[in-house]
Design a protein around this motif. Structure first.
Motif, PDB file in Angstrom:
ATOM      1  N   LEU A 197     -21.846 -36.206  32.746  1.00 34.24           N
ATOM      2  CA  LEU A 197     -20.873 -37.165  32.208  1.00 34.24           C
ATOM      3  C   LEU A 197     -20.683 -36.924  30.715  1.00 34.24           C
ATOM      4  O   LEU A 197     -19.564 -36.874  30.201  1.00 34.24           O
ATOM      5  CB  LEU A 197     -21.359 -38.602  32.425  1.00 34.24           C
ATOM      6  N   TYR A 200     -18.804 -33.421  30.196  1.00 38.30           N
ATOM      7  CA  TYR A 200     -17.430 -33.216  30.640  1.00 38.30           C
ATOM      8  C   TYR A 200     -16.504 -34.393  30.361  1.00 38.30           C
ATOM      9  O   TYR A 200     -15.305 -34.226  30.339  1.00 38.30           O
ATOM     10  CB  TYR A 200     -17.400 -32.914  32.140  1.00 38.30           C
ATOM     11  N   ARG A 201     -17.070 -35.574  30.192  1.00 42.12           N
ATOM     12  CA  ARG A 201     -16.191 -36.725  30.114  1.00 42.12           C
ATOM     13  C   ARG A 201     -16.177 -37.409  28.751  1.00 42.12           C
ATOM     14  O   ARG A 201     -15.500 -38.408  28.580  1.00 42.12           O
ATOM     15  CB  ARG A 201     -16.568 -37.754  31.194  1.00 42.12           C
ATOM     16  N   THR A 202     -16.956 -36.919  27.801  1.00 43.65           N
ATOM     17  CA  THR A 202     -16.964 -37.608  26.518  1.00 43.65           C
ATOM     18  C   THR A 202     -16.501 -36.701  25.382  1.00 43.65           C
ATOM     19  O   THR A 202     -16.472 -35.486  25.514  1.00 43.65           O
ATOM     20  CB  THR A 202     -18.372 -38.116  26.128  1.00 43.65           C
ATOM     21  N   ARG A 203     -16.168 -37.345  24.285  1.00 46.33           N
ATOM     22  CA  ARG A 203     -15.757 -36.648  23.091  1.00 46.33           C
ATOM     23  C   ARG A 203     -16.872 -35.703  22.640  1.00 46.33           C
ATOM     24  O   ARG A 203     -16.638 -34.560  22.289  1.00 46.33           O
ATOM     25  CB  ARG A 203     -15.490 -37.696  22.008  1.00 46.33           C
ATOM     26  N   ARG A 206     -16.964 -32.402  24.540  1.00 50.91           N
ATOM     27  CA  ARG A 206     -15.907 -31.485  24.112  1.00 50.91           C
ATOM     28  C   ARG A 206     -16.245 -30.870  22.773  1.00 50.91           C
ATOM     29  O   ARG A 206     -15.994 -29.695  22.520  1.00 50.91           O
ATOM     30  CB  ARG A 206     -14.569 -32.229  23.982  1.00 50.91           C
ATOM     31  N   VAL A 209     -18.771 -28.013  23.075  1.00 44.59           N
ATOM     32  CA  VAL A 209     -18.158 -26.762  23.509  1.00 44.59           C
ATOM     33  C   VAL A 209     -17.332 -26.143  22.377  1.00 44.59           C
ATOM     34  O   VAL A 209     -17.367 -24.935  22.142  1.00 44.59           O
ATOM     35  CB  VAL A 209     -17.283 -27.005  24.756  1.00 44.59           C
ATOM     36  N   ALA A 210     -16.612 -26.985  21.645  1.00 42.19           N
ATOM     37  CA  ALA A 210     -15.789 -26.475  20.543  1.00 42.19           C
ATOM     38  C   ALA A 210     -16.667 -25.830  19.475  1.00 42.19           C
ATOM     39  O   ALA A 210     -16.383 -24.731  18.995  1.00 42.19           O
ATOM     40  CB  ALA A 210     -14.961 -27.607  19.936  1.00 42.19           C
ATOM     41  N   ILE A 223     -14.268 -31.987  13.205  1.00 42.07           N
ATOM     42  CA  ILE A 223     -15.537 -32.229  13.890  1.00 42.07           C
ATOM     43  C   ILE A 223     -16.683 -32.003  12.900  1.00 42.07           C
ATOM     44  O   ILE A 223     -16.679 -31.013  12.173  1.00 42.07           O
ATOM     45  CB  ILE A 223     -15.683 -31.282  15.097  1.00 42.07           C
ATOM     46  N   GLY A 280     -20.139 -22.107  23.856  1.00 40.94           N
ATOM     47  CA  GLY A 280     -18.744 -22.324  24.188  1.00 40.94           C
ATOM     48  C   GLY A 280     -18.458 -22.658  25.635  1.00 40.94           C
ATOM     49  O   GLY A 280     -17.312 -22.817  26.007  1.00 40.94           O
TER      50      GLY A 280
END
Ligand SMILES: Nc1ncnc2c1ncn2[C@@H]1O[C@H](COP(=O)(O)OP(=O)(O)OP(=O)(O)O)[C@@H](O)[C@H]1O
Ligand SMILES: [Mg+2]
Lengths: 334, 506
Positions: A197, A200-203, A206, A209-210, A223, A280
């Motif tokens: 969760l 994949y589902r939170t800021r 993301r 990964v960025a 960020i 990444g």
């Protein structure tokens, strides 16, 4: 471009839209189970598989944390030593019996382990981000530090949980079942669920990964790169703590060799799971599958009589190299 | 034009009915192209028309799905991965392709190192590298690390690399997009010299002026189809643009709107200094488009990064709507409604290994959160809106950014920044790699934005763009703002004189 599509091309299109890197570990898992069944029919029994799953719980939970660290482009080699250190401190605390109630003791010990794990992660994170050191060097250093502290705490011997009531109460966490399912399996699944969760589902996920794919792009997107990396290290520390909480009731004792090579196994699990070592991309469930695969291989070796189980480490080493090769070839084709 | 005779010489390299699909997605449809000895052949088309793809096929970096490639009249299968260099075919990639950890010399000699008794002969390689760079008139150090070079310098190294390999055909995919005018001129001088010696060039560019000045023949692609090949002297810039977009183009630049005299000041920069920028002061009004001109490396980007909170400033102040902004604090700049679009879309702007959607919303994920979780539907809505607004063209929406054409990447970057809905928008080289039709759309977009009461700063090295868009122009040179031009003073020679230090502030 609305040409007629034959069923064959539409199948091919669905196939090509599946990310091979995401499904490869699960295919490997199925292949292994079939192989295991051929080696020894006892292997596919529910009992045996549940056993394997229970035993891989430690590595699996640690691997969930490692997925975050690796996705953000870092590496933590200290997890094995951290397990030994946190577990030792936890048992030493339980032995003080500062509270009369055993339940109270166990609960505070659990909280203490979580806090200490997070703190160890924070330490790694601060050194890499604020100190601007290579994570490889930092965690190589803390790997030694945590291990050394454990040896010192145990004075070279073992640290054993003494209070019988606490032991009896706490035992359930590893050996108990809930609706027939061993607790370690449930806890691992819960950690994986939370991890996925978050990923994949939170800021935050993301951002992880960025940061792992391009730090400059992440920075230009507003960020806070250091903070994201720091949090990833802390999540790693927390998952180590969960592994410790599962581990301590199993034997009720630690020594300076507790958790040796677990860092290798955790990183192997993550890589088998399809997460790129250069960061990444994060595959939480893949890492769980990876940990399960590692334990299965050991189990098959044990049940078969044509490979010596003393070769386990060599086989695991081979697996990480193979996994990297597979990953490389899949990326190239993509 | 040397070798273009009546019955025509044998083309060095030719594409016959070349088609290309990526997976199920067709990109080129039976395209013909002939490259004659000693010609500069311009390849033109809108973003995503398939220029880069065709150029990659003709240099072996991609294989055609159908059709033939003829080398000196014989059908060949070009070897991949740059090995066509041995056949005399070199490609300067649109997206810079140098290994970042090598030095300039190492990168020039990658794969064909000079050796002496089996050891690398570094002095000899340094010397050849120096000569090659000198010919292009750049003073890049031969031992500098590629990762330390500016975009323009990287491009020059890439060009030196291709030219120094004595290729018979050199493909240049938008080589001038990151170059200053001086650098472009020196590059073109080299191209003309080599052309006279018989080398052929295929030149992809969205700068019509360059194409008219340099090329002998022009081929236009549209949506993957061959449209026309003709001698450049038979064409005009307008005619090429029209062939590219398939319709008549109206004026490139929208009508300028001066802001109201009493429009409030939204941004005030006073005596700002960073490492390189010294003592910069200027103001920006609501409804204004302020241009920033200057040579590449004059400190414009550094100044804008300082304003946008991406970089520390030592002294001075930045005030937005009356509130001072702290140094190097992007959260505060965002809060204040300031957004900056980088000129380095690959290195700083976009995650090239990701798809369109996560890139679009990366900077604004908080707007898509429901109970702490990202809402896919909300993101999908944003994507739809961005597609409508910026016409991001991909033939398959699941492509990774690295597989999108350069111009469409640029549109995605602008869309990503506009997700912030900024009151003050700073764009750095906003139309790099963008075709004329889309340029017009972006100019229109910026103009409307200003008229709606936003304020825009345009940093650009393209003089016509600055002149055509801005109501005021600041010119920078060596870290200082040399002067501010307004109204009729906004002219090329005034800008040039300020930028080169021939004239001091008006
Ligand atoms: N590797 C790839 N996989 C999938 N699609 C691709 C790939 N490379 C290119 N494309 C698609 O092919 C089309 C043509 O791209 P190409 O890069 O050739 O355009 P271009 O004419 O060079 O545009 P620009 O002026 O923007 O650089 C685009 O729609 C692009 O998304
Ligand atoms: Mg292109």
């Amino acid at each position: 471009m609305s040409t007629q599509t034959s069923p064959l091309t539409s199948i091919r299109r669905t196939l090509s839209s599946v990310d091979m890197r995401a499904v490869a570990p699960f295919i490997a898992l199925i292949v292994l189970i079939i192989a295991g069944a051929m080696v020894n029919p006892r292997f596919v029994g529910l009992d045996n598989l549940a056993n394997v799953a229970t035993r891989c719980a430690f590595i699996a939970t640690i691997a969930v944390g490692a997925t975050f660290v690796i996705s953000s482009g870092d590496l933590d080699l200290s997890v094995g030593s951290m397990v030994a250190f946190v577990a030792s401190v936890m048992i030493l605390f339980m032995n003080t019996q500062v509270f009369a109630s055993p339940l109270m003791m166990v609960l505070t010990a659990v909280l203490l382990a979580m806090a200490l794990g997070a703190l160890c992660g924070l330490f790694n994170g601060v050194l890499t981000t604020k100190g601007q050191l290579e994570p490889f060097i930092v965690t190589l250093g803390t790997m030694g530090i945590f291990r050394g502290l454990t040896t010192w705490l145990s004075q070279g011997g073992a640290i054993t949980l003494q209070a019988q009531e606490q032991q009896a109460l706490y035992r359930e966490v590893y050996f108990g079942r809930f609706f027939g399912v061993p607790w370690p399996i449930l806890i691992t699944l819960a950690v994986a669920l939370l991890g996925s969760l978050l990923m994949y589902r939170t800021r935050f996920g993301r951002h992880v990964v960025a940061v792992g794919s391009n730090r400059e792009v992440a920075r230009h997107s507003g960020i806070n790169v250091s903070r994201v990396r720091l949090y990833a290290f802390m999540i790693q520390g927390l998952t180590v703590a969960v592994a410790v909480i599962l581990y301590v009731p199993r034997l009720g004792s630690t020594s300076s060799t507790t958790g040796t090579m677990w860092e290798l196994q955790a990183i192997t699990a993550v890589v088998i799971g399809g997460t790129a070592l250069k960061g990444g991309s994060g595959r939480v469930w893949g890492s769980i599958a990876g940990a399960f695969i590692l334990e299965l291989v050991g189990n098959i070796m044990l049940l078969s009589n044509f490979i010596s189980e003393y070769l386990l480490l060599a086989i695991q080493g081979t697996i990480i190299i193979l996994a990297m090769l597979v990953q490389r070839s899949l990326t190239r084709r993509a | 034009m040397s070798a273009i005779g009546d019955q025509g010489p044998v083309p060095i390299l030719a594409a016959r009915g070349v088609s290309k699909s990526f997976g199920e997605v067709p990109v080129l449809f039976s395209v013909d192209l002939e490259i004659l000895p000693g010609e500069v052949h311009a390849l033109m088309g809108e973003n995503g028309a398939g220029k880069s793809t065709l150029v990659k096929i003709l240099s072996g970096f991609e294989q055609p799905t159908a059709g033939q490639i003829l080398l000196d009249g014989n059908a060949v299968n070009l070897p991949g991965n740059g090995h066509s260099e041995r056949l005399g075919i070199a490609l300067i990639h649109q997206e810079l392709n140098l290994a970042e950890h090598l030095t300039v010399t190492e990168s020039l000699f990658l794969g064909r190192e000079i050796t002496k008794f089996g050891f690398l002969d570094r002095p000899a390689m340094r010397k050849v590298a120096r000569d090659a760079l000198d010919e292009l008139g750049t003073d890049i150090h031969v031992d500098a690390l590629i990762s330390d070079l500016s975009l323009a310098d990287k491009q020059m190294v890439e060009i030196a690399k291709a030219i120094s390999r004595n290729a018979r055909v050199v493909f240049m995919d938008e080589p001038t997009a990151v170059l200053s005018e001086g650098e472009t001129d020196r590059l073109f001088a080299q191209v003309r010299r080599l052309r006279a010696e018989g080398t052929s060039f295929v030149f992809v560019s969205h700068k019509l002026g360059e194409v008219m000045a340099l090329s002998d023949r022009v081929t236009v692609l549209r949506d993957g189809q061959w449209i026309k090949t003709d001698l450049t002297r038979n064409l005009t810039a307008d005619r090429i643009a029209q062939l590219m977009v398939g319709r008549e183009l109206s004026d490139l630049y929208p009508v300028k709107h001066e802001p109201d005299v009493d429009a409030e000041e939204v941004l005030t920069v006073e005596n700002l200094s960073t490492g390189f920028v010294k003592d910069a002061s200027f103001t920006l009004q609501r409804g204004e488009i302020l241009g920033f001109s200057g040579l590449i490396g004059s400190g414009r980007t550094e100044l804008m990064e300082a304003i946008a909170g991406l970089r520390k400033y030592h002294s001075g102040s930045v005030t937005v709507n009356g509130t001072p902004l702290p140094s190097a604090n992007m959260a505060a700049t965002r809060e204040a409604g300031v957004a900056y679009m980088t000129k380095d879309r690959k290195g700083r702007g976009l995650l090239v290994g990701e798809r369109i959607r996560p890139n679009l919303t990366l900077q604004t994920l908080d707007l898509h959160e429901r109970w702490g979780m990202i809402s896919g539907t909300s993101e999908a809505k944003a994507l739809k809106r961005a597609n409508r607004r910026f016409d991001i063209r991909v033939r398959d929406p699941r492509v990774m950014v690295s597989q999108m054409s350069g111009g469409n990447q640029q549109k995605l970057l602008l869309a990503k920044i506009m997700e912030l809905a900024p009151g003050i928008l700073i764009v750095d080289e906003p139309t790099r790699g963008i075709d004329v039709g889309t340029k017009q759309q972006i100019y229109q977009f910026l103009s409307v934005l200003a008229r709606e009461g936003h304020a825009v700063i345009v940093v650009s090295s393209e003089m016509p763009e600055i002149i055509g868009l801005s109501t005021r122009v600041a010119v920078m040179r060596e870290g200082r703002i040399m002067g501010m031009l307004t109204g009729d003073g906004i002219q090329e020679n005034n800008i040039m004189r300020l930028a080169s230090g021939l004239r001091v502030a008006a």
